[in-house]
Design a protein around this motif. Structure first.
Motif, PDB file in Angstrom:
ATOM      1  N   UNK A  91      63.398  29.316  47.747  1.00  0.00           N
ATOM      2  CA  UNK A  91      61.942  29.180  48.298  1.00  0.00           C
ATOM      3  C   UNK A  91      60.877  28.716  47.665  1.00  0.00           C
ATOM      4  N   UNK A  92      61.115  29.389  46.385  1.00  0.00           N
ATOM      5  CA  UNK A  92      60.022  29.200  45.385  1.00  0.00           C
ATOM      6  C   UNK A  92      60.129  27.820  44.693  1.00  0.00           C
ATOM      7  N   UNK A  93      61.291  27.233  44.724  1.00  0.00           N
ATOM      8  CA  UNK A  93      61.406  25.737  44.395  1.00  0.00           C
ATOM      9  C   UNK A  93      60.731  24.920  45.157  1.00  0.00           C
ATOM     10  N   UNK A  94      60.999  25.173  46.334  1.00  0.00           N
ATOM     11  CA  UNK A  94      60.415  24.468  47.440  1.00  0.00           C
ATOM     12  C   UNK A  94      58.898  24.539  47.522  1.00  0.00           C
ATOM     13  N   UNK A  95      58.484  25.421  47.499  1.00  0.00           N
ATOM     14  CA  UNK A  95      56.842  25.960  47.455  1.00  0.00           C
ATOM     15  C   UNK A  95      56.425  25.175  46.136  1.00  0.00           C
ATOM     16  N   UNK A  96      57.038  24.971  45.138  1.00  0.00           N
ATOM     17  CA  UNK A  96      56.489  24.454  43.644  1.00  0.00           C
ATOM     18  C   UNK A  96      56.462  23.148  43.928  1.00  0.00           C
ATOM     19  N   UNK A  97      57.114  22.482  44.793  1.00  0.00           N
ATOM     20  CA  UNK A  97      57.255  20.929  44.952  1.00  0.00           C
ATOM     21  C   UNK A  97      56.059  20.660  46.082  1.00  0.00           C
ATOM     22  N   UNK A  98      56.189  21.237  47.216  1.00  0.00           N
ATOM     23  CA  UNK A  98      55.679  20.972  48.373  1.00  0.00           C
ATOM     24  C   UNK A  98      54.337  21.597  48.788  1.00  0.00           C
TER      25      UNK A  98
ATOM     26  N   UNK B  92      50.113  26.470  51.005  1.00  0.00           N
ATOM     27  CA  UNK B  92      49.517  26.374  52.199  1.00  0.00           C
ATOM     28  C   UNK B  92      49.867  25.827  53.393  1.00  0.00           C
ATOM     29  N   UNK B  93      50.674  24.688  53.018  1.00  0.00           N
ATOM     30  CA  UNK B  93      51.378  23.867  54.198  1.00  0.00           C
ATOM     31  C   UNK B  93      52.669  23.915  54.402  1.00  0.00           C
ATOM     32  N   UNK B  94      53.266  25.145  53.701  1.00  0.00           N
ATOM     33  CA  UNK B  94      54.763  25.618  53.974  1.00  0.00           C
ATOM     34  C   UNK B  94      54.836  26.362  55.250  1.00  0.00           C
ATOM     35  N   UNK B  95      55.947  25.869  56.026  1.00  0.00           N
ATOM     36  CA  UNK B  95      56.275  26.528  57.332  1.00  0.00           C
ATOM     37  C   UNK B  95      57.765  26.826  57.175  1.00  0.00           C
ATOM     38  N   UNK B  96      58.086  27.653  58.208  1.00  0.00           N
ATOM     39  CA  UNK B  96      59.317  28.609  58.079  1.00  0.00           C
ATOM     40  C   UNK B  96      60.291  27.509  58.050  1.00  0.00           C
ATOM     41  N   UNK B  97      60.529  26.531  58.853  1.00  0.00           N
ATOM     42  CA  UNK B  97      61.545  25.673  59.059  1.00  0.00           C
ATOM     43  C   UNK B  97      62.176  25.070  57.659  1.00  0.00           C
ATOM     44  N   UNK B  98      60.975  24.230  57.150  1.00  0.00           N
ATOM     45  CA  UNK B  98      61.457  23.628  55.854  1.00  0.00           C
ATOM     46  C   UNK B  98      61.839  24.598  54.660  1.00  0.00           C
ATOM     47  N   UNK B  99      61.152  25.739  54.543  1.00  0.00           N
ATOM     48  CA  UNK B  99      61.472  26.930  53.806  1.00  0.00           C
ATOM     49  C   UNK B  99      63.079  27.192  53.849  1.00  0.00           C
ATOM     50  N   UNK B 100      63.291  27.392  55.247  1.00  0.00           N
ATOM     51  CA  UNK B 100      64.659  27.856  55.724  1.00  0.00           C
ATOM     52  C   UNK B 100      65.643  26.841  55.327  1.00  0.00           C
TER      53      UNK B 100
ATOM     54  N   UNK C 115      65.210  24.616  52.767  1.00  0.00           N
ATOM     55  CA  UNK C 115      65.625  24.699  51.315  1.00  0.00           C
ATOM     56  C   UNK C 115      66.377  25.796  50.835  1.00  0.00           C
ATOM     57  N   UNK C 116      66.297  27.046  51.382  1.00  0.00           N
ATOM     58  CA  UNK C 116      67.190  28.136  51.181  1.00  0.00           C
ATOM     59  C   UNK C 116      68.576  28.116  51.881  1.00  0.00           C
ATOM     60  N   UNK C 117      68.750  27.103  52.807  1.00  0.00           N
ATOM     61  CA  UNK C 117      70.203  26.919  53.505  1.00  0.00           C
ATOM     62  C   UNK C 117      70.184  28.202  54.455  1.00  0.00           C
ATOM     63  N   UNK C 118      69.125  28.291  55.168  1.00  0.00           N
ATOM     64  CA  UNK C 118      69.497  29.217  56.221  1.00  0.00           C
ATOM     65  C   UNK C 118      68.573  28.795  57.538  1.00  0.00           C
ATOM     66  N   UNK C 119      68.244  29.742  58.304  1.00  0.00           N
ATOM     67  CA  UNK C 119      67.396  29.207  59.567  1.00  0.00           C
ATOM     68  C   UNK C 119      66.056  29.983  59.473  1.00  0.00           C
ATOM     69  N   UNK C 120      65.088  29.628  60.171  1.00  0.00           N
ATOM     70  CA  UNK C 120      63.894  30.392  60.430  1.00  0.00           C
ATOM     71  C   UNK C 120      64.147  31.729  60.813  1.00  0.00           C
ATOM     72  N   UNK C 121      64.942  31.680  61.621  1.00  0.00           N
ATOM     73  CA  UNK C 121      65.486  32.996  62.436  1.00  0.00           C
ATOM     74  C   UNK C 121      65.737  34.052  61.458  1.00  0.00           C
ATOM     75  N   UNK C 122      66.798  33.458  60.226  1.00  0.00           N
ATOM     76  CA  UNK C 122      67.211  34.550  59.514  1.00  0.00           C
ATOM     77  C   UNK C 122      66.050  34.736  58.406  1.00  0.00           C
ATOM     78  N   UNK C 123      65.033  33.948  58.099  1.00  0.00           N
ATOM     79  CA  UNK C 123      63.924  34.498  57.339  1.00  0.00           C
ATOM     80  C   UNK C 123      63.027  35.355  57.699  1.00  0.00           C
TER      81      UNK C 123
END
Lengths: 185, 185
Positions: A15-22, A25-33, A35-43
């Motif tokens: 998720x840090x890699x994702x945030x460093x690119x994107x 403040x605009x990061x939301x759960x589903x894209x983060x999930x 990036x981490x190869x999970x689901x928002x539910x798991x986060x």
DNA sequence: CAAATAATGTAGCAACCGCTACGTAACATG
DNA sequence: CATGTTACGTAGCGGTTGCTACATTATTTG
């Protein structure tokens, strides 16, 4: 039994890699999930809430940046205060650290709007940075505590100037610091 | 022809007030419309798109802040560079200008993420600010252009420090700038 | 007065937001 | 084997996002 964190750091890394690119403040759960190869539910499962997730993520990012700083620029004292500032600025402009600078401005912006998590993480980053810079000042610097704060505050200003495309203003500011700080040689 | 834009500035004023309170990056059309006593539909009608609206809004905010600066702190030369910095910082910490500082950090953050509109507005603000500060430096300041850039970059850093709750770090940074000029501010 | 044009309101779309209720596996332990 | 605890997926809720198609009113103009 408390084996609560099996691979949280792996999640945080991705998720840090994702945030460093994107951005943060605009990061939301589903894209983060994703990036981490999970689901928002798991986060939510792992971190309790988005706020909790962001808190841990900021801590992770701060640690990664601090480690990167130390290894990219091993402790060594500069000749001049302005020189120390210039060295750190040059490092922060590196492609490896520019993403951290952008996320840093996201943190500052959110903290300014009252984000407690961001404010706490920001203070942690500043404290670490102050230590880092204090160790890089010339040996005989008078009032090193205050001078380090001057250097860091100026560096923060440089990051602001860079973000809006006034890099030359930042460069000329650092140049203007040189004659002032070399008093006492 | 006829009457293309009847009261856009009134709309912009109301939206600017809203943004100064609630932030820029999290602002969405419907609350903005409510603040301006219109509908989101009308905002799109008048400004074409949200991006267009934000662009005009930023210009409006920049103009308002510049006017406020000039009237709040009429042109007068400080005794010291550090004194000039301190005066501007004190002003920006005023309850009247703190909202501008918060929005400013929003602009910087968005510009850092690639926002063209924010970047353009940010450069405009910086240019105006540089003029403002140049006129407040001591009369005999050497290299006033560079010194003004140093002062402004430091001020930007102070705003960052303030936002994350490191105001004392900012104060000590300004103090560290002072030692070589004549004391007694 | 009538037709054209501009300004504004109504209603809603499709996508996304954080988050949750619920079902289902895996697995360790009795 | 039964049972309880932990890990994970599915589906969706209620809300917000920017934006638009359409209808209506107001104003100008021929």
């Amino acid at each position: 039994m408390a084996r609560p964190k099996p691979d949280r750091t792996a999640l945080l890394d991705a998720m840090a890699d994702h945030v460093l690119v994107h951005g943060l403040n605009t990061a939301s759960l589903r894209p983060l999930a994703q990036a981490a190869e999970t689901s928002d539910r798991m986060l939510i499962y792992h971190f309790g809430s988005k706020e909790g997730l962001v808190g841990e993520l900021l801590g992770h990012l701060a640690a990664r940046m601090a480690a990167g700083l130390a290894s990219a620029l091993p402790a060594a004292r500069a000749v001049t205060v302005a020189g120390a500032v210039g060295e750190v600025v040059d490092l922060m402009r590196t492609s490896a650290f520019q993403p951290y600078a952008r996320v840093w401005l996201d943190i500052v912006s959110a903290a300014g709007q009252g984000g407690q998590v961001q404010r706490a993480a920001g203070q942690q980053v500043i404290d670490g940075f102050l230590d880092f810079i204090t160790g890089r000042l010339p040996e005989d610097t008078p009032a090193p505590e205050e001078t380090a704060r001057l250097a860091l505050t100026l560096i923060e200003g440089v990051m602001v100037m860079d973000a809006i495309g006034h890099r030359d203003t930042a460069d000329r500011a650092i140049a203007a610091l040189a004659p002032q700080a070399s008093r006492g040689d």
